[in-house]
Scaffold this motif. Structure first.
Motif, PDB file in Angstrom:
ATOM      1  N   THR A  98       0.956  -1.387  -0.192  1.00 25.56           N
ATOM      2  CA  THR A  98       0.055  -0.193  -0.051  1.00 25.56           C
ATOM      3  C   THR A  98       0.920   0.953   0.164  1.00 25.56           C
ATOM      4  N   ILE A  99       1.869   1.726   0.644  1.00 25.26           N
ATOM      5  CA  ILE A  99       2.383   2.643   1.030  1.00 25.26           C
ATOM      6  C   ILE A  99       3.492   2.830  -0.293  1.00 25.26           C
ATOM      7  N   CYS A 100       3.835   1.891  -0.845  1.00 19.33           N
ATOM      8  CA  CYS A 100       4.562   1.373  -2.175  1.00 19.33           C
ATOM      9  C   CYS A 100       4.062   2.251  -3.395  1.00 19.33           C
ATOM     10  N   LEU A 101       2.483   1.681  -3.896  1.00 18.50           N
ATOM     11  CA  LEU A 101       1.708   2.093  -4.666  1.00 18.50           C
ATOM     12  C   LEU A 101       1.476   4.142  -4.276  1.00 18.50           C
ATOM     13  N   TRP A 112      -9.004 -10.277   4.260  1.00 19.46           N
ATOM     14  CA  TRP A 112      -7.978 -10.875   4.945  1.00 19.46           C
ATOM     15  C   TRP A 112      -8.101 -10.261   7.063  1.00 19.46           C
ATOM     16  N   SER A 113      -8.783  -9.086   7.076  1.00 17.30           N
ATOM     17  CA  SER A 113      -9.026  -8.402   8.185  1.00 17.30           C
ATOM     18  C   SER A 113     -10.194  -9.377   8.647  1.00 17.30           C
ATOM     19  N   GLU A 114     -10.964  -9.610   8.231  1.00 16.29           N
ATOM     20  CA  GLU A 114     -12.245 -10.303   8.560  1.00 16.29           C
ATOM     21  C   GLU A 114     -11.483 -11.574   8.735  1.00 16.29           C
ATOM     22  N   ALA A 115     -11.258 -12.433   8.536  1.00 15.40           N
ATOM     23  CA  ALA A 115     -11.122 -13.965   8.255  1.00 15.40           C
ATOM     24  C   ALA A 115     -10.502 -14.444   9.514  1.00 15.40           C
ATOM     25  N   ILE A 116      -9.011 -12.928   9.860  1.00 14.82           N
ATOM     26  CA  ILE A 116      -7.840 -12.993  11.076  1.00 14.82           C
ATOM     27  C   ILE A 116      -8.525 -12.694  12.277  1.00 14.82           C
ATOM     28  N   SER A 117     -10.434 -12.578  11.966  1.00 12.30           N
ATOM     29  CA  SER A 117     -10.738 -11.950  13.174  1.00 12.30           C
ATOM     30  C   SER A 117     -11.646 -12.917  13.866  1.00 12.30           C
ATOM     31  N   THR A 118     -11.648 -13.968  13.402  1.00  3.06           N
ATOM     32  CA  THR A 118     -12.812 -15.031  13.601  1.00  3.06           C
ATOM     33  C   THR A 118     -12.592 -16.064  14.682  1.00  3.06           C
ATOM     34  N   ILE A 119     -13.521 -16.444  15.258  1.00  4.97           N
ATOM     35  CA  ILE A 119     -13.207 -17.870  16.463  1.00  4.97           C
ATOM     36  C   ILE A 119     -13.583 -19.050  15.898  1.00  4.97           C
ATOM     37  N   PRO A 120     -12.427 -19.905  15.585  1.00 10.68           N
ATOM     38  CA  PRO A 120     -11.169 -20.187  15.090  1.00 10.68           C
ATOM     39  C   PRO A 120     -11.433 -18.734  14.083  1.00 10.68           C
ATOM     40  N   PRO A 121      -9.785 -18.488  13.445  1.00  7.12           N
ATOM     41  CA  PRO A 121      -8.963 -17.375  12.378  1.00  7.12           C
ATOM     42  C   PRO A 121      -8.998 -18.274  11.414  1.00  7.12           C
ATOM     43  N   ARG A 122      -9.680 -18.044  10.065  1.00  9.11           N
ATOM     44  CA  ARG A 122      -9.933 -18.258   8.600  1.00  9.11           C
ATOM     45  C   ARG A 122      -8.827 -18.014   8.184  1.00  9.11           C
ATOM     46  N   PHE A 123      -7.886 -16.952   8.428  1.00  5.58           N
ATOM     47  CA  PHE A 123      -7.048 -16.929   7.775  1.00  5.58           C
ATOM     48  C   PHE A 123      -5.553 -17.640   8.369  1.00  5.58           C
ATOM     49  N   GLU A 124      -4.762 -17.849   8.207  1.00  5.12           N
ATOM     50  CA  GLU A 124      -3.494 -18.387   9.162  1.00  5.12           C
ATOM     51  C   GLU A 124      -2.613 -16.987   8.957  1.00  5.12           C
ATOM     52  N   ASP A 125      -1.881 -16.917   9.847  1.00  3.28           N
ATOM     53  CA  ASP A 125      -1.285 -15.240  10.622  1.00  3.28           C
ATOM     54  C   ASP A 125      -1.124 -14.810  11.991  1.00  3.28           C
ATOM     55  N   ASP A 167      -7.848  -6.019  21.344  1.00  4.96           N
ATOM     56  CA  ASP A 167      -7.762  -4.879  21.322  1.00  4.96           C
ATOM     57  C   ASP A 167      -6.433  -3.956  20.310  1.00  4.96           C
ATOM     58  N   GLU A 168      -5.385  -4.879  20.270  1.00  7.57           N
ATOM     59  CA  GLU A 168      -4.350  -4.948  19.838  1.00  7.57           C
ATOM     60  C   GLU A 168      -4.189  -4.954  18.192  1.00  7.57           C
ATOM     61  N   ARG A 169      -4.763  -6.054  17.905  1.00  7.37           N
ATOM     62  CA  ARG A 169      -4.815  -6.492  16.716  1.00  7.37           C
ATOM     63  C   ARG A 169      -5.506  -5.585  15.899  1.00  7.37           C
ATOM     64  N   ARG A 170      -7.146  -5.044  16.645  1.00  7.80           N
ATOM     65  CA  ARG A 170      -7.623  -3.839  16.028  1.00  7.80           C
ATOM     66  C   ARG A 170      -7.102  -2.807  16.004  1.00  7.80           C
ATOM     67  N   PHE A 171      -6.056  -2.647  16.860  1.00 12.80           N
ATOM     68  CA  PHE A 171      -5.419  -1.095  17.286  1.00 12.80           C
ATOM     69  C   PHE A 171      -4.386  -1.459  15.112  1.00 12.80           C
ATOM     70  N   ARG A 172      -3.855  -2.154  15.609  1.00 20.60           N
ATOM     71  CA  ARG A 172      -3.013  -2.668  14.381  1.00 20.60           C
ATOM     72  C   ARG A 172      -3.804  -2.635  12.820  1.00 20.60           C
ATOM     73  N   ILE A 173      -4.716  -3.427  12.698  1.00 23.04           N
ATOM     74  CA  ILE A 173      -5.552  -3.094  11.605  1.00 23.04           C
ATOM     75  C   ILE A 173      -5.945  -1.634  11.311  1.00 23.04           C
ATOM     76  N   SER A 174      -5.858  -0.835  12.517  1.00 19.97           N
ATOM     77  CA  SER A 174      -6.710   0.478  11.928  1.00 19.97           C
ATOM     78  C   SER A 174      -6.057   1.727  11.886  1.00 19.97           C
ATOM     79  N   GLY A 175      -5.345   0.875  11.591  1.00 22.23           N
ATOM     80  CA  GLY A 175      -3.549   2.149  11.085  1.00 22.23           C
ATOM     81  C   GLY A 175      -3.735   1.349   9.747  1.00 22.23           C
ATOM     82  N   LEU A 176      -3.990   0.553   9.086  1.00 23.02           N
ATOM     83  CA  LEU A 176      -3.996   0.277   7.791  1.00 23.02           C
ATOM     84  C   LEU A 176      -4.821   1.043   6.867  1.00 23.02           C
ATOM     85  N   GLN A 177      -6.343   0.848   8.212  1.00 21.68           N
ATOM     86  CA  GLN A 177      -7.746   1.129   7.155  1.00 21.68           C
ATOM     87  C   GLN A 177      -7.684   2.504   6.549  1.00 21.68           C
TER      88      GLN A 177
END
Length: 332
Positions: A267-270, A301-314, A322-332
């Motif tokens: 995203t930053i490169c583009l 991706w952001s939706e899949a990693i937030s489910t229980i259990p996650p639907r995306f390996e990451d 809270d930390e996960r949401r904070f990091r994701i929000s930094g890119l949205q």
């Protein structure tokens, strides 16, 4: 009898812990107590009064600094490093060699970056295999503040990487324009790994030391490579990111790579490219569709990693909510 030098061992080192030949000595360096002393190496003082082993920069060994930078012909090894000569491309190879206990890509220390990159700056150097590309890319992507890399060193490196007359520039160009890029390159010597080769180059181009630098000529030259290779870049990103989304993982074999880092650097490169080339979007009809796909993939991706259990390996899935949401929000 107990104090006799063992057969085949260096007498000077056994008796005093010093040897004027350093690691060039033809005898084993053992203490009188027996056992190899690789972990307790104490090179003899040379004529300058330094204990730097042969082939190691005396200034860097004694002070941790070298004014010659990349012009220095010797390895940069700190005096507290246990085994002489261990710094350099060996750790870069460990990052890309595929072992499960190897270092994370982009985590080389400053002296390791220096030792690794030196051989790539010869004007006659060309990549012999994709392993060379991985080592070069891992070293570049390590040049960041969290690894202890300082601003002055970062600017020196950027001046060289962003100079079309330097070999570093040509090597970045070669990776961005490489013909065969795959998300499952494995140990192939001809097929380039998207995760280990392509992404680390984009990581360097999107790093704070590059995009926040005042060395605009060097930055513009590097993003000029993005301009000339843009159609190839789009093709690689679309093919590889789509494949990774289908796989529901950015992992390559045992190497775990975080989606947050991938989406951030792309995203930053583009964005940086579009800011420097104002007509990038109308000039390249494939720019806007790629941006839309990137946005959709990030949402999936952001939706899949937030489910229980996650639907995306990451790895981000293991973080607290809270930390996960904070990091994701930094890119949205």
């Amino acid at each position: 009898m107990g104090n006799e030098t063992p057969p085949g061992a260096c007498r000077n080192f056994a008796e005093s812990g010093n040897c004027k030949f350093g690691d060039g000595c033809k005898y084993r360096h053992e203490s009188l107590g027996g056992g190899n002393t690789a972990g307790r190496y104490r090179p003899a003082r040379n004529a300058s009064g330094s204990r730097a082993p042969p082939g190691v920069c005396r200034d860097f060994y004694d002070t941790g600094k070298c004014a010659r930078g990349f012009e220095c012909r010797h390895k940069h090894v700190p005096s507290n490093q246990v085994v002489p000569g261990a710094a350099g491309s060996s750790n870069a190879q460990a990052q890309v060699g595929g072992s499960s206990d190897s270092k994370e890509i982009g985590s080389l220390r400053p002296n390791e970056i220096h030792n690794t990159l030196k051989r790539f700056n010869r004007q006659d150097f060309k990549f012999k295999s994709t392993l060379d590309m991985y080592i070069f890319a891992a070293a570049l992507s390590s040049a960041k503040e969290e690894n202890g890399y300082e601003l002055g060193d970062a600017n020196t490196l950027l001046n060289m990487v962003g100079d079309p007359g330097q070999n570093y520039f040509l090597l970045v160009d070669a990776i961005l324009g490489y013909d065969s890029v795959s998300i499952a390159a494995g140990r192939s010597k001809t097929e380039l790994s998207f995760q280990r080769g392509y992404i680390p180059i984009l990581s360097y181009l999107s790093s704070e030391y590059v995009i926040r630098s005042t060395l605009h000529q060097s930055i513009n030259a590097l993003y000029g490579l993005v301009e000339t290779k843009f159609d190839r870049l789009v093709s690689v990103l679309e093919t590889c990111l789509e494949g990774l989304m289908v796989n529901k993982s950015f992992r390559e074999e045992e190497r775990e790579i975080g989606g947050l880092d991938v989406f951030r650097c792309v995203t930053i490169c583009l964005t940086e490219y579009a800011e420097r080339y104002k007509r990038a979007v109308p000039t390249h009809p494939n720019f806007a569709p790629l941006a839309r796909k990137l946005s959709d993939w990030f949402t999936q991706w952001s939706e899949a990693i937030s489910t229980i259990p996650p639907r995306f390996e990451d790895p981000i899935s293991a973080m607290k909510v809270d930390e996960r949401r904070f990091r994701i929000s930094g890119l949205q």
